[in-house]
Design a protein around this motif. Structure first.
Motif, short mmCIF file in Angstrom:
data_model
loop_
_atom_site.label_atom_id
_atom_site.label_comp_id
_atom_site.label_asym_id
_atom_site.label_seq_id
_atom_site.Cartn_x
_atom_site.Cartn_y
_atom_site.Cartn_z
N ARG A 1 0.84 -1.22 0.00
CA ARG A 1 0.00 0.00 0.00
C ARG A 1 0.87 1.26 0.00
NH1 ARG A 1 -4.85 2.40 1.92
NH2 ARG A 1 -4.47 4.20 3.24
N ARG A 2 1.85 1.29 0.90
CA ARG A 2 2.68 2.48 1.03
C ARG A 2 3.48 2.76 -0.24
NH1 ARG A 2 6.43 2.36 6.11
NH2 ARG A 2 4.39 1.96 7.05
N TRP B 1 -5.96 4.65 -1.69
CA TRP B 1 -5.89 5.22 -0.34
C TRP B 1 -7.10 4.81 0.51
CZ3 TRP B 1 -9.17 8.81 2.04
CH2 TRP B 1 -8.70 9.32 3.28
N ARG B 2 -8.25 4.70 -0.14
CA ARG B 2 -9.48 4.41 0.61
C ARG B 2 -9.71 2.91 0.84
NH1 ARG B 2 -12.62 2.69 3.19
NH2 ARG B 2 -14.80 3.24 3.61
N TYR C 1 -5.25 6.68 -7.36
CA TYR C 1 -4.60 6.98 -6.07
C TYR C 1 -5.65 7.11 -4.96
CZ TYR C 1 -1.71 9.43 -2.62
OH TYR C 1 -1.06 9.79 -1.48
N VAL C 2 -6.72 7.83 -5.24
CA VAL C 2 -7.78 8.05 -4.24
C VAL C 2 -8.41 6.71 -3.84
CG1 VAL C 2 -10.03 9.10 -3.81
CG2 VAL C 2 -8.25 10.39 -5.02
N LEU D 1 1.25 4.46 -2.72
CA LEU D 1 0.93 5.84 -2.36
C LEU D 1 2.13 6.76 -2.52
CD1 LEU D 1 -1.34 5.26 0.78
CD2 LEU D 1 -2.04 5.71 -1.58
N VAL E 1 -8.22 -1.28 5.99
CA VAL E 1 -7.35 -0.10 5.88
C VAL E 1 -7.19 0.53 7.25
CG1 VAL E 1 -7.11 2.20 4.89
CG2 VAL E 1 -8.01 0.32 3.50
#
Length: 513
Positions: free
Chosen positions: A368-369, A487-488, A483-484, A372, A512
């Protein structure tokens, strides 16, 4: 829930033979024991299966050099935009069509046999392309290669993930992506060599024909490689599964740990069979092949796993990356570079180099990181490329643009892609429960190839209709939207067992944190 989806040598089960301590090596927290290196056997398995990635990358990259070398060799006329788009997109279309079907074969015939079938298709497709003399026969050859790529791109990450220890799963799956990028580098080197020094009428035949050579090598190597223990247990071959677990462990764990790993898989398979029979008695489930679809689309965590996997696979293509792989030589020829295939090699080497960076950091930083962090660099590179075209007045596909600004911006974009989005989607199998892992991975891979087909078919048309600035801005906006959503909805799965990763999606927040 049992631990049947644990990695072969679970992080929580790994034992320090000298002190008898159990170490939780599958987490990202500091202060944990350093994971033992993968055994030589797991590296050999990864190498053998990874040749499919080399073929995948080669066939993706070689078409860029081929398109600028064909001249009037096919159908006795120069190729127009439609011809180039059909030749390019046919590979993606047939990869899309074969991916869900190959997932069914992987459950019925085994993961290994699907890889062997893909090798035969790679060899056949390379031969048809090398011998063709018309556009439509070239399309047939590219379609056969597409079937091979569709099957291999789905089953190889699955094969590696089902064999890999949890603490090394990200690195080992990334090895397959490294083979893909290496194949692209090789394709551009071959394209440059034959394009500059080969005979104009036969150079492109060598380019496409050589794609069958790695498939021959893999065909022989994979015949001596084992099937995954999880598939062996699913079909009632537990003793063979135990032997594979022992080989993968490399003698680093006690016999009781091997027995426990195999037993946990058997328990999970039995629990899934019992749950399936119960749903049938209640009338909540269908029989036969439809049962897998029923479980995938009607069970909450399976639906969420499929949504995330399809999001990542779709974004990997809709961000426009493969438009550069397919048409980079065409773009750089348009920009006025004297040797466009050599300039394309710079892009391929950038992709390869930053994929190596991903190999080193992906299990430490996390899936995930790393997405992002890397996607904003992709957006920056795309917008800089759009600005470079706009600055030079490149409002149509025939204008030259600002070559060096655009080249640098594309390298920034490719570097961001290689570190994150080029790797993470192929770790899709860790999101799915065992009983739907093959089917879910197949559908997600089909999403990838569907988006790839759209990109391959529309890129040149968009460049002609919208112009380069708006085309690259469109890809940047898709990256922002992706990206959004990441992130969600996308949870961190690095270092988790396959079962723990899948169970994250039961959480109301999709796991998350």
């Amino acid at each position: 829930m049992s631990s049947a989806q644990e990695p072969l040598i679970s992080a929580s089960e790994r034992v320090d033979a000298g002190e008898g301590e159990h170490h939780d090596e599958g987490r990202l927290e500091s202060g944990k024991a350093i994971p033992a290196a993968p055994s030589w056997f797991i590296w050999l398995l990864t190498l053998s299966a990874g040749i499919s990635g080399l073929l995948f990358g080669y066939d993706t990259g070689v078409i860029s050099s081929t398109l600028v070398s064909l001249g009037s060799s096919l159908s006795n006329r120069p190729l127009d935009y439609l011809d180039k788009s059909l030749i390019t997109a046919s590979t993606s279309l047939f990869a899309l069509l074969i991916s869900p079907f190959s997932s069914v074969l992987a459950d019925s015939l085994g993961r290994k046999r699907v890889i062997l079938v893909a090798d035969v298709l790679f060899i056949l497709g390379a031969g048809v392309q090398a011998a063709c003399s018309t556009v439509w026969v070239m399309v047939v050859g590219r379609s056969i290669v597409g079937m091979a790529v569709g099957a291999a791109s789905f089953v190889v990450p699955l094969y590696i993930a089902e064999l890999a220890p949890a603490e090394h799963r990200g690195r080992l799956v990334t090895m397959n992506v490294i083979f893909i990028t290496l194949g692209q580098v090789v394709a551009y080197i071959v394209g440059y060599g034959f394009g500059e020094y080969g005979h104009p009428e036969t150079a492109w035949r060598w380019m496409v024909g050589l794609g069958g050579l790695p498939a021959v090598v893999q065909l022989f190597m994979m015949t001596i490689m084992p099937e995954t223990p999880r598939w062996l247990v699913m079909v009632g071959r537990g003793l063979e599964a135990r032997g594979v677990v022992e080989k993968v462990a490399g003698g680093k764990v006690a016999a009781r740990e091997v027995d426990a790993t195999v037993k946990s898989i058997e328990i999970e398979v039995r629990e899934e069979q019992d749950a399936r029979r119960l749903r049938r008695r209640r009338g909540d489930s269908k029989a036969g092949w439809a049962e897998g679809f029923d479980e995938l689309f009607n069970i909450r965590r399976n639906k969420r796993a499929l949504a995330i996997a399809c999001l990542l696979q779709g974004l990997q293509q809709l961000c426009g990356f493969n438009s550069l792989m397919y048409f980079s030589a065409t773009i750089f020829e348009m920009l006025g570079f004297p040797i466009p295939t050599l300039t394309s090699l710079v892009v391929a080497v950038t992709n390869f180099a930053f994929t190596l960076v991903a190999l080193l950091i992906i299990d430490r930083i996390g899936r995930r990181r790393i997405l992002l962090w890397s996607i904003p660099w992709m957006v920056f590179g795309l917008l800089l490329a759009a600005f470079g075209f706009f600055l030079s007045g490149a409002t149509d596909s025939d204008a030259p643009g600002s070559p060096m600004v655009i080249l640098v911006s594309i390298m920034i974009y490719v570097a961001g892609y290689a570190i994150g989005l080029g790797n993470v989607p192929w770790m899709q199998s860790e999101l799915f429960a065992l009983n739907v892992r093959s089917l879910g991975s197949g559908i997600a891979t089909a999403t990838n190839w569907g988006a790839n087909f759209v990109i391959g078919l529309t890129f040149l048309m968009l460049m002609d209709f919208l112009g380069p600035p708006l085309t690259f801005t469109l890809y940047a906006s898709i990256c922002v939207g992706g990206y959004v959503l990441i992130w969600r909805f996308y949870p961190e799965t690095a270092g988790l067992s396959l079962e723990d990763a899948a169970s994250l999606l039961e959480d109301d927040n999709w796991g998350v944190r």
